[in-house]
Write a protein that holds these residues in place. Structure first.
Motif, short mmCIF file in Angstrom:
data_model
loop_
_atom_site.label_atom_id
_atom_site.label_comp_id
_atom_site.label_asym_id
_atom_site.label_seq_id
_atom_site.Cartn_x
_atom_site.Cartn_y
_atom_site.Cartn_z
N GLY A 106 -33.32 -36.38 -68.86
CA GLY A 106 -31.98 -35.08 -68.88
C GLY A 106 -32.82 -33.84 -69.34
N THR A 107 -33.35 -34.19 -70.74
CA THR A 107 -33.48 -33.63 -70.95
C THR A 107 -34.96 -32.47 -70.64
OG1 THR A 107 -32.89 -34.24 -73.44
CG2 THR A 107 -34.57 -32.17 -73.69
N VAL A 108 -35.76 -33.38 -70.25
CA VAL A 108 -37.05 -32.94 -69.98
C VAL A 108 -36.36 -31.69 -68.27
CG1 VAL A 108 -38.64 -33.25 -68.14
CG2 VAL A 108 -38.87 -34.76 -70.33
N MET A 109 -35.27 -32.11 -67.57
CA MET A 109 -35.50 -31.55 -66.27
C MET A 109 -34.27 -30.22 -67.35
SD MET A 109 -33.24 -33.10 -62.91
CE MET A 109 -31.50 -32.94 -64.43
N GLU A 110 -33.81 -30.14 -68.00
CA GLU A 110 -33.03 -29.09 -68.18
C GLU A 110 -33.66 -28.16 -68.92
OE1 GLU A 110 -29.87 -28.19 -69.13
OE2 GLU A 110 -29.16 -29.44 -68.00
N LEU A 111 -34.84 -28.93 -69.57
CA LEU A 111 -36.03 -27.70 -69.93
C LEU A 111 -36.76 -26.61 -68.75
CD1 LEU A 111 -38.33 -29.66 -72.31
CD2 LEU A 111 -36.72 -27.27 -73.01
N PHE A 112 -36.34 -27.68 -67.92
CA PHE A 112 -37.06 -27.25 -66.79
C PHE A 112 -35.84 -26.16 -66.21
CE2 PHE A 112 -38.52 -26.69 -61.61
CZ PHE A 112 -39.17 -26.40 -61.90
N LYS A 113 -35.33 -26.05 -65.63
CA LYS A 113 -34.63 -25.48 -65.19
C LYS A 113 -33.33 -24.93 -65.64
CE LYS A 113 -33.22 -28.54 -61.62
NZ LYS A 113 -33.21 -27.85 -59.76
N THR A 114 -33.45 -24.41 -66.66
CA THR A 114 -32.95 -23.88 -67.61
C THR A 114 -34.62 -22.13 -66.94
OG1 THR A 114 -34.04 -23.75 -69.40
CG2 THR A 114 -31.57 -23.83 -69.00
N ASP A 115 -35.93 -23.02 -67.17
CA ASP A 115 -37.07 -21.82 -67.21
C ASP A 115 -37.45 -20.95 -66.00
OD1 ASP A 115 -38.85 -21.12 -68.83
OD2 ASP A 115 -40.26 -22.01 -67.06
N VAL A 116 -36.60 -21.80 -64.92
CA VAL A 116 -36.77 -21.23 -63.63
C VAL A 116 -35.32 -20.41 -62.73
CG1 VAL A 116 -38.49 -22.48 -62.90
CG2 VAL A 116 -36.27 -23.56 -62.26
N GLY A 117 -34.15 -20.32 -63.68
CA GLY A 117 -33.12 -19.85 -63.66
C GLY A 117 -32.09 -20.80 -63.58
N SER A 118 -31.67 -22.33 -63.01
CA SER A 118 -30.83 -22.49 -62.31
C SER A 118 -29.66 -22.65 -63.01
CB SER A 118 -31.57 -23.66 -62.10
OG SER A 118 -32.35 -24.35 -61.36
N TRP A 119 -29.87 -22.26 -64.14
CA TRP A 119 -28.38 -22.68 -65.19
C TRP A 119 -28.72 -22.13 -66.28
CZ3 TRP A 119 -29.36 -27.03 -62.49
CH2 TRP A 119 -29.79 -28.37 -63.88
N ALA A 120 -27.43 -21.81 -67.26
CA ALA A 120 -28.26 -20.57 -69.14
C ALA A 120 -27.34 -21.28 -69.40
CB ALA A 120 -28.22 -19.81 -68.26
N TYR A 121 -27.89 -21.65 -70.94
CA TYR A 121 -26.83 -21.62 -71.73
C TYR A 121 -26.68 -20.05 -73.20
CZ TYR A 121 -27.68 -26.51 -71.22
OH TYR A 121 -27.09 -28.25 -70.41
N ALA A 122 -25.81 -20.47 -73.61
CA ALA A 122 -26.17 -19.49 -74.35
C ALA A 122 -26.94 -19.45 -75.46
CB ALA A 122 -24.17 -19.40 -75.35
#
Length: 303
Positions: A106-122
């Motif tokens: 899950g963390t690996v996918m989070e790193l990729f998805k946030t990098d491409v702008g699918s979602w974002a964290y504060a």
């Protein structure tokens, strides 16, 4: 319950003492079975529920000017919850490693998805990797925790379960597609069709207390995906993360995300089967499921 923890065995023993005089027929019996079903589901969700409570509480009461950033607080809280789960023997050692594996994937996918702008964290806190706070991996771990716990709490059995090597291939394809669809063809609908074809004939048997619930495996998958989708709406409302269309104000997550959660949940199912290989129901479980769904006249005749 198979493979239960010591605490769960004690709870199970107490429950049997309290319910031993409960009626086996009628409305009261149905209410008892329903209550046991709800309590088992709540127990299976304990990790995810605790994490969600902390996320909502942080949204409502965590001070904006606190020295410790909110994301760091959430990460520390998630670690504490996981430690308590292990120390209190609420998770077995076999379950922990698959939960950790799901956390990492899950963390690996989070790193990729946030990098491409699918979602974002504060963008606050130091307990993070790039734009991903470390508590995010625990949200995936919560899904894995639920799956492994529900498997043993309900003594799940299956008929016509697909070959595991085929399920591993489909799960791997789902995971890869979460990355590649940003650059290539999105195969999610092909993968959904593959899931339907693989599990279409599979029936799941879940022991409640006296009764065994029988249902199509795909219906169980859809129910879990809907539950995760509802939890995601609470998480985004609480500001744990947000999608691009929620930047100007919160609104419910798009229903299309249900398909994504359905596919992601398939990955967790396959990971769980690496710890608990799918087993067929026993003849007694099949008979119990048949009796539970039989017309009253037929049930009486068998008795």
């Amino acid at each position: 319950m198979r493979n239960s923890t010591p605490l769960e065995r004690r709870i199970d023993a107490v429950a049997h003492v309290l319910l031993r005089d409960a009626s086996e027929r009628g409305v009261r019996a149905g209410l008892v079975e329903f209550a046991v079903f709800v309590l088992k589901q709540a127990w299976a969700c304990i990790f995810g529920a605790a994490l969600l409570v902390v996320i909502v509480a942080a949204r409502l009461w965590y001070p904006d000017d606190a020295v410790l950033a909110r994301n760091d607080f959430l990460t520390i809280a998630a670690i504490v919850i996981q430690i308590v789960m292990v120390a209190a023997r609420l998770e077995t050692g076999r379950e922990l490693w698959v939960i950790v594996l799901f956390h990492l994937t899950g963390t690996v996918m989070e790193l990729f998805k946030t990098d491409v702008g699918s979602w974002a964290y504060a963008a606050d806190g130091v307990l993070r990797i790039g734009g991903v706070p470390l508590f995010s991996g625990f949200m995936y771990a919560a899904v894995g925790s639920y799956m492994v716990r529900v498997y043993r709490l309900f003594d799940l059995g299956f008929t016509r379960y697909p070959r595991r090597w085929l399920t591993v291939i489909v799960a791997a394809g789902i995971y890869i597609n979460f990355f590649t669809h940003h650059f290539w063809i999105d195969l999610r609908w092909v993968l959904l069709a593959a899931v339907v074809l693989l599990w279409l004939r599979t029936t799941m048997y879940a022991r409640i207390w006296r009764r065994v619930l029988r249902m199509p495996q795909l219906a169980a998958f859809a129910g879990v995906a809907l539950f995760i989708y509802l939890a995601e709406n609470i998480g985004t409302w609480a500001g744990a993360w947000s999608y691009p269309d929620q930047v100007d104000g919160w609104h419910p997550v798009a229903l299309s995300k249900l398909a994504s959660w359905f596919l992601l949940m398939i990955i967790s199912v396959v990971l769980v089967t690496l710890v608990y290989p799918p087993r067929p129901p026993t003849p007694l479980e099949e008979d119990a499921a048949t009796d539970a769904t039989a017309p009253q006249g037929e049930e009486t005749e068998r008795a």
